[in-house]
Design an enzyme around this catalytic site. Structure first.
Site, PDB file in Angstrom:
ATOM      1  N   SER A 130      -7.988  -4.453  10.270  1.00  0.00           N
ATOM      2  CA  SER A 130      -8.226  -5.339  11.431  1.00  0.00           C
ATOM      3  C   SER A 130      -8.025  -6.828  11.164  1.00  0.00           C
ATOM      4  CB  SER A 130      -9.623  -5.120  12.044  1.00  0.00           C
ATOM      5  OG  SER A 130      -9.652  -3.919  12.772  1.00  0.00           O
ATOM      6  N   VAL A 155      -3.097  -8.624  13.089  1.00  0.00           N
ATOM      7  CA  VAL A 155      -2.968  -8.925  14.513  1.00  0.00           C
ATOM      8  C   VAL A 155      -4.254  -8.677  15.295  1.00  0.00           C
ATOM      9  CG1 VAL A 155      -0.455  -8.596  14.593  1.00  0.00           C
ATOM     10  CG2 VAL A 155      -1.967  -6.668  15.081  1.00  0.00           C
ATOM     11  N   ILE A 215       0.822  -1.219   0.000  1.00  0.00           N
ATOM     12  CA  ILE A 215       0.000   0.000   0.000  1.00  0.00           C
ATOM     13  C   ILE A 215       0.856   1.270   0.000  1.00  0.00           C
ATOM     14  CG2 ILE A 215      -0.295   0.219   2.509  1.00  0.00           C
ATOM     15  CD1 ILE A 215      -3.306   0.865   1.851  1.00  0.00           C
ATOM     16  N   ASP A 243       0.449  -0.383   9.690  1.00  0.00           N
ATOM     17  CA  ASP A 243       0.680   0.856  10.434  1.00  0.00           C
ATOM     18  C   ASP A 243       2.172   1.187  10.471  1.00  0.00           C
ATOM     19  OD1 ASP A 243       0.164   3.075  12.076  1.00  0.00           O
ATOM     20  OD2 ASP A 243      -0.015   1.881  13.904  1.00  0.00           O
TER      21      ASP A 243
END
Length: 181
Positions: free
Chosen positions: A133, A136, A23, A46
């Site tokens: 989501s 992990v 991404i 993230d």
């Protein structure tokens, strides 16, 4: 990592595309980050977005934290994209799966709705989403894919022209491709 377009449809005036890849390499107006509530980076997508975006993304997140505190599950906030090939990063905090399907599903739907609304307010034309989501946070991939696709398909926008779901693994790519058809 080379990205490969897998499938595309037009929903209303918005195009929906499925890509398997990284991404942080996709050229869009806004990249959605599956953030944690601290907004300070972490693992998975993230961490990858924070590393690729550089210190500008982290500094912007720290400013937001200092102003409002942590980001709540389902909410979305925007920062600069720093070194990413985008104008904005839209950070949204997905739910941690706890077997409460109704509550978790609503919170995940809120992630997509609030990210899309924020993108529209920023006059974004193209946006990419990760599989929020499903790493992990252990949200069942099939259910997460259905929620993501449903929220994008029912979102109406005059500005937003293309939504890209960027799948990191084969399983999500297969799920999203099937749901798109």
């Amino acid at each position: 990592m080379k990205t490969e377009t897998k499938n595309t449809i037009n929903s209303n005036i918005m195009q929906i595309e499925i890509i398997k890849g990284d991404i942080t390499k996709i050229e869009v107006d806004a990249i959605v980050n599956a953030a944690n509530s601290s907004l300070l980076g972490g693992g998975g997508v993230d961490g990858a977005i924070h590393r690729a975006g550089g210190k500008q993304v982290l500094e912007a997140c720290i400013e937001i934290r200092n102003r409002q505190g942590k980001c709540k599950t389902g909410e979305a906030i925007a920062t600069t994209a720093g070194n990413l090939p985008a104008k904005f990063v839209i950070h949204t905090v997905g739910p941690i799966w706890n077997n409460n399907e109704e509550k978790c599903s609503k919170l995940l739907a809120d992630c997509y709705k609030n990210s899309l609304k924020l993108a529209e307010s920023l006059e974004v034309k193209t946006i990419s989403f990760p599989n929020i989501s499903t790493g992990v946070y252990r949200f069942p991939k099939e259910l997460a894919g259905k929620i993501a696709m449903d929220e994008v398909k029912k979102f109406h926008s005059e500005r937003l022209k293309k939504v890209i779901f960027v799948c990191f693994d084969d399983e999500n790519e297969e799920i999203y491709t099937r749901l798109l058809e």
